[in-house]
Write an enzyme that holds these catalytic residues in place. Sequence first.
Site, PDB file in Angstrom:
ATOM      1  N   ASP A  65      73.805   9.663 -38.170  1.00  0.00           N
ATOM      2  CA  ASP A  65      75.159   9.202 -38.281  1.00  0.00           C
ATOM      3  C   ASP A  65      75.996  10.168 -38.505  1.00  0.00           C
ATOM      4  O   ASP A  65      76.033  10.623 -39.567  1.00  0.00           O
ATOM      5  CB  ASP A  65      75.278   8.201 -39.357  1.00  0.00           C
ATOM      6  CG  ASP A  65      76.399   7.546 -39.201  1.00  0.00           C
ATOM      7  OD1 ASP A  65      77.332   8.003 -38.606  1.00  0.00           O
ATOM      8  OD2 ASP A  65      76.706   6.183 -39.949  1.00  0.00           O
ATOM      9  N   VAL A  66      76.852  10.867 -37.551  1.00  0.00           N
ATOM     10  CA  VAL A  66      77.479  11.786 -37.600  1.00  0.00           C
ATOM     11  C   VAL A  66      78.805  11.799 -38.611  1.00  0.00           C
ATOM     12  O   VAL A  66      79.476  12.702 -38.987  1.00  0.00           O
ATOM     13  CB  VAL A  66      78.079  12.387 -36.198  1.00  0.00           C
ATOM     14  CG1 VAL A  66      77.029  12.780 -35.339  1.00  0.00           C
ATOM     15  CG2 VAL A  66      79.094  11.358 -35.729  1.00  0.00           C
ATOM     16  N   ASN A  92      79.252  16.017 -29.069  1.00  0.00           N
ATOM     17  CA  ASN A  92      79.380  15.019 -28.113  1.00  0.00           C
ATOM     18  C   ASN A  92      79.685  13.433 -28.551  1.00  0.00           C
ATOM     19  O   ASN A  92      80.265  12.567 -28.075  1.00  0.00           O
ATOM     20  CB  ASN A  92      78.038  14.925 -26.985  1.00  0.00           C
ATOM     21  CG  ASN A  92      78.302  13.661 -26.131  1.00  0.00           C
ATOM     22  OD1 ASN A  92      79.127  13.678 -25.235  1.00  0.00           O
ATOM     23  ND2 ASN A  92      77.516  12.664 -26.239  1.00  0.00           N
ATOM     24  N   TYR A 160      91.781   6.944 -30.115  1.00  0.00           N
ATOM     25  CA  TYR A 160      91.183   7.880 -29.178  1.00  0.00           C
ATOM     26  C   TYR A 160      91.834   8.846 -28.812  1.00  0.00           C
ATOM     27  O   TYR A 160      91.412  10.363 -28.758  1.00  0.00           O
ATOM     28  CB  TYR A 160      90.539   7.120 -27.937  1.00  0.00           C
ATOM     29  CG  TYR A 160      89.650   7.748 -27.212  1.00  0.00           C
ATOM     30  CD1 TYR A 160      88.135   7.945 -27.638  1.00  0.00           C
ATOM     31  CD2 TYR A 160      89.760   8.431 -25.996  1.00  0.00           C
ATOM     32  CE1 TYR A 160      87.227   8.468 -26.797  1.00  0.00           C
ATOM     33  CE2 TYR A 160      88.860   8.948 -25.417  1.00  0.00           C
ATOM     34  CZ  TYR A 160      87.743   9.182 -25.562  1.00  0.00           C
ATOM     35  OH  TYR A 160      86.676   9.784 -25.002  1.00  0.00           O
ATOM     36  N   LYS A 164      91.149  12.885 -29.810  1.00  0.00           N
ATOM     37  CA  LYS A 164      90.720  13.976 -28.745  1.00  0.00           C
ATOM     38  C   LYS A 164      91.731  15.222 -28.753  1.00  0.00           C
ATOM     39  O   LYS A 164      91.268  16.356 -28.419  1.00  0.00           O
ATOM     40  CB  LYS A 164      90.492  13.275 -27.301  1.00  0.00           C
ATOM     41  CG  LYS A 164      89.380  12.291 -27.399  1.00  0.00           C
ATOM     42  CD  LYS A 164      88.019  13.120 -27.770  1.00  0.00           C
ATOM     43  CE  LYS A 164      86.867  12.161 -27.384  1.00  0.00           C
ATOM     44  NZ  LYS A 164      85.540  12.976 -27.709  1.00  0.00           N
TER      45      LYS A 164
END
Length: 255
Positions: A65-66, A92, A160, A164
């Site tokens: 789990d990042v 990613n 998002y 990003k």
Amino acid sequence: MSAPPDLTAHPVSVVTGAGSGVGRAVARGLLEAGHRVALAGRRADALSETAADAPPGSVFVVPTDVTVEASVDALFDAVRERWGRVDVLFNNAGTNVPATPLEDFTVEQWTKVVDTNLTGSFLCARAAFRIMRDQTPRGGRIINNGSVSAQTPRPDAIAYNASKHAITGLTKSISLEGRRHRIACGQIDIGNAATPMTDRMSRGVLQADGSTAAEPTMDVAHVADAVRYMARLPLDANVQFMTVMATTMPFIGRG
């Protein structure tokens, strides 16, 4: 006296979000190129599907789990213990929430996206950086998945878009601090690769002018090819930023 092993023959790569979509395609592409690949993601069953038919000894499945620091540290400790080094990180892992106008966007939605897309990328980059800095031979490469939303936002996707855009700052910071350690960092911005995450594109999505329209997609194999090119460069060369996208998608001007 035997010659030292040729570490360039089978570099060690870590791919996060490797259970599906872009991550799966990139992981398989790196395996085809001769890399040893650690597959990280939350679902062990999906990672095992990615690993199917990989050459013996070339793949390592590590459920991760990042968003959890201890989980990320355990991933990189396990890779170093198994293969002794990390040469490439493809950062990613990412997520999104359904399209939601700014005024209705909740803190819970914001936190879910930012914790995975930004904090997760930072945690993985930090762990990889520490190993790359201290290993012999020293150095490595970090490739961040930015998305074309790192350049031009979609409507109703504030978390998002913001996460990003922040990946671009992360990429530049890693590039700057990595110079003295032979650590290169680049970013790939992907537009409409055909994956489960982009299925909705072909069904119609909100455009900047308020209309709804279907968008073209491209084969995710083109992304895998692009990342493989970035990964195989010597450390004295770097793709700082690359955009690979469906040619006719509404991106330039978002329309």
